[in-house]
Scaffold this active site. Structure first.
Site, PDB file in Angstrom:
ATOM      1  N   THR A  89       0.831  -1.200   0.000  1.00  0.00           N
ATOM      2  CA  THR A  89       0.000   0.000   0.000  1.00  0.00           C
ATOM      3  C   THR A  89       0.870   1.255   0.000  1.00  0.00           C
ATOM      4  O   THR A  89       1.946   1.264   0.572  1.00  0.00           O
ATOM      5  CB  THR A  89      -0.890  -0.015   1.255  1.00  0.00           C
ATOM      6  OG1 THR A  89      -1.737  -1.147   1.202  1.00  0.00           O
ATOM      7  CG2 THR A  89      -1.718   1.248   1.368  1.00  0.00           C
ATOM      8  N   ILE A  92     -12.366  -6.149   1.039  1.00  0.00           N
ATOM      9  CA  ILE A  92     -11.885  -4.777   1.157  1.00  0.00           C
ATOM     10  C   ILE A  92     -11.107  -4.663   2.459  1.00  0.00           C
ATOM     11  O   ILE A  92     -11.572  -5.106   3.513  1.00  0.00           O
ATOM     12  CB  ILE A  92     -13.051  -3.772   1.135  1.00  0.00           C
ATOM     13  CG1 ILE A  92     -13.757  -3.821  -0.231  1.00  0.00           C
ATOM     14  CG2 ILE A  92     -12.553  -2.360   1.424  1.00  0.00           C
ATOM     15  CD1 ILE A  92     -15.047  -3.052  -0.277  1.00  0.00           C
ATOM     16  N   GLY A  93      -9.916  -4.087   2.387  1.00  0.00           N
ATOM     17  CA  GLY A  93      -9.085  -3.929   3.571  1.00  0.00           C
ATOM     18  C   GLY A  93      -9.279  -2.589   4.244  1.00  0.00           C
ATOM     19  O   GLY A  93     -10.321  -1.947   4.120  1.00  0.00           O
ATOM     20  N   ASP A  94      -8.252  -2.151   4.938  1.00  0.00           N
ATOM     21  CA  ASP A  94      -8.366  -0.927   5.738  1.00  0.00           C
ATOM     22  C   ASP A  94      -8.163   0.348   4.944  1.00  0.00           C
ATOM     23  O   ASP A  94      -8.602   1.419   5.368  1.00  0.00           O
ATOM     24  CB  ASP A  94      -7.342  -0.959   6.883  1.00  0.00           C
ATOM     25  CG  ASP A  94      -5.914  -0.901   6.362  1.00  0.00           C
ATOM     26  OD1 ASP A  94      -5.533  -1.808   5.588  1.00  0.00           O
ATOM     27  OD2 ASP A  94      -5.166   0.024   6.723  1.00  0.00           O
ATOM     28  N   THR A 143      -0.405   0.976   6.559  1.00  0.00           N
ATOM     29  CA  THR A 143      -0.094  -0.083   5.612  1.00  0.00           C
ATOM     30  C   THR A 143       0.139  -1.375   6.377  1.00  0.00           C
ATOM     31  O   THR A 143       0.833  -1.381   7.395  1.00  0.00           O
ATOM     32  CB  THR A 143       1.147   0.251   4.756  1.00  0.00           C
ATOM     33  OG1 THR A 143       1.480  -0.893   3.951  1.00  0.00           O
ATOM     34  CG2 THR A 143       2.354   0.605   5.610  1.00  0.00           C
ATOM     35  N   GLY A 144      -0.459  -2.467   5.896  1.00  0.00           N
ATOM     36  CA  GLY A 144      -0.267  -3.732   6.598  1.00  0.00           C
ATOM     37  C   GLY A 144      -1.428  -4.675   6.382  1.00  0.00           C
ATOM     38  O   GLY A 144      -2.172  -4.563   5.406  1.00  0.00           O
ATOM     39  N   TRP A 145      -1.603  -5.595   7.324  1.00  0.00           N
ATOM     40  CA  TRP A 145      -2.678  -6.577   7.226  1.00  0.00           C
ATOM     41  C   TRP A 145      -3.976  -5.882   7.603  1.00  0.00           C
ATOM     42  O   TRP A 145      -4.292  -5.674   8.769  1.00  0.00           O
ATOM     43  CB  TRP A 145      -2.392  -7.753   8.148  1.00  0.00           C
ATOM     44  CG  TRP A 145      -3.206  -8.972   7.820  1.00  0.00           C
ATOM     45  CD1 TRP A 145      -4.479  -9.002   7.328  1.00  0.00           C
ATOM     46  CD2 TRP A 145      -2.796 -10.335   7.983  1.00  0.00           C
ATOM     47  NE1 TRP A 145      -4.907 -10.297   7.158  1.00  0.00           N
ATOM     48  CE2 TRP A 145      -3.897 -11.148   7.554  1.00  0.00           C
ATOM     49  CE3 TRP A 145      -1.642 -10.961   8.445  1.00  0.00           C
ATOM     50  CZ2 TRP A 145      -3.846 -12.534   7.588  1.00  0.00           C
ATOM     51  CZ3 TRP A 145      -1.595 -12.350   8.468  1.00  0.00           C
ATOM     52  CH2 TRP A 145      -2.684 -13.127   8.043  1.00  0.00           C
ATOM     53  N   GLY A 146      -4.771  -5.558   6.589  1.00  0.00           N
ATOM     54  CA  GLY A 146      -5.917  -4.671   6.756  1.00  0.00           C
ATOM     55  C   GLY A 146      -6.950  -5.085   7.773  1.00  0.00           C
ATOM     56  O   GLY A 146      -7.523  -4.241   8.466  1.00  0.00           O
TER      57      GLY A 146
END
Length: 350
Positions: free
Chosen positions: A216, A245-247, A267-270
């Site tokens: 991201t 859909i992520g964060d 940014t990361g595991w949403g």
């Protein structure tokens, strides 16, 4: 004469007593930068041993191009909103990052992009999710904020709105990159192997996904008028299914900005960032617990997120121009510039 000296000493003492001392909170409110900008290009298992000198140089060159784009806007008196959009667009148009042109592939071998944008002065925000043909998702997110009554639009509806607003629409093939497509095929192969064999190999598959890089991109900027803007753009997670859909497009998770406190891009595991409301939590700790930017980002990433099992990081910038990179992974593509033109570009956990 002695009485005169005593009188003068008394007056000086009283004068000193009348001068209010700065509290720790007031000292925190002392501006250190008239304007500033900070960016990220993803966090994850980014190790120097896995990076060629050529690839490392390519990332650093693109990070510098992106941040200097926004810096010049701010330096010349432009808005933080313009700086954020133009900076992120440089990374969206580069295949190096998981956003725009470099977006990863879904399980169905398509590209679905998300982005969000927030203005710290008005607390207004805009976002798009699951779009497949908007060339610049971050621009679309901003237009949702400025030209609609909504905060988030998704899929075909977001694309229709973007068309009506005159944004550039591209054929979905524009987002295709061979490297991202091959990454999907490798993960699909591991997935098939895991399903065809035993639990041990399945757990190996899980670990491979958990340790992969989430690329991201994001930016936070403070302009000369004291306005903070934050934005985030992504292609999501490789091999995602069912319209996941992520964060990144979620205000408070992937993006947050408030002129009273700070701006944040995640940014990361949403899934973990959504559950933790990472971006808003940092602002809330500053506002309600009177924490500094560094204290808040460290607590949220290294304590709360890590305990939950989440991986990733944030870039953040407060109302006084203080900046923070905070992540719990092996690396994060990142850069910052202050009002003096000092440039920092880093990749690894150093």
């Amino acid at each position: 004469m002695k009485n005169i000296y005593l009188l003068l000493s008394l007056l000086l003492f009283l004068s000193a007593c009348d001068t209010p001392k700065k509290t720790s909170n007031e000292q925190k409110d002392t501006p250190i930068n008239e304007f500033a900008i900070i960016i990220h290009g993803g966090a994850g298992t980014i190790l120097k041993k896995n990076m060629t000198p050529e690839k490392e140089a390519a990332y650093k060159t693109k990070l510098e191009e992106a941040i200097r784009t926004g810096y010049e806007i701010l330096k010349n008196g432009g808005s933080s909103g313009d700086a954020v959009v133009k900076t992120i667009q440089v990374m969206e148009e580069s295949p190096l990052f998981n956003a725009g042109k470099g977006a990863v592939f879904t399980h169905d071998e398509t590209n679905e992009l998300d982005a969000s944008f927030m203005d710290g002065k008005t607390l207004n925000a805009g976002a798009v999710a699951g779009v497949k043909d908007i060339k610049s998702p971050i621009e679309a997110a901003r237009i949702v904020m400025t030209n609609s009554d909504h905060v988030m639009l998704s899929g075909s509806g977001a694309s229709q709105f973007a068309k009506e607003q005159g944004l550039e629409i591209v054929d979905p093939s524009y987002f295709y990159t061979e490297n991202r497509f091959k990454s999907l095929q490798r993960i699909k192969d591991k997935e098939k192997t895991a399903l065809d064999h035993n639990d041990k190999e399945a757990s190996f598959y899980d670990a491979d996904i958990k340790n992969s890089k989430f690329g991201t991109v994001g930016c936070v900027a403070l302009d000369k008028n004291g306005n903070i803007t934050a934005g985030t753009s992504t292609g999501g997670m490789t091999n995602k299914r069912w319209g996941r859909i992520g964060d990144s497009p979620i205000i408070g998770s992937g993006t947050y900005a408030n002129n009273k406190t700070c701006g944040v891009s995640s940014t990361g595991w949403g899934e973990y960032f959504i559950r933790s409301q990472v971006a808003y939590d940092i602002s809330a700790q500053m506002e309600y617990q009177q924490k500094s930017l560094k204290e808040a980002t460290k607590d949220v990433i290294q304590n709360k997120l890590t305990k939950l099992g989440g991986t990733g990081g944030v870039v953040a910038l407060d109302k006084n121009g203080n900046m923070s990179f905070e992540f719990n992974t092996a690396g994060m593509y990142r850069a910052s510039m202050n009002d003096k033109g000092d440039l920092i570009i880093k990749i690894y956990n150093d």
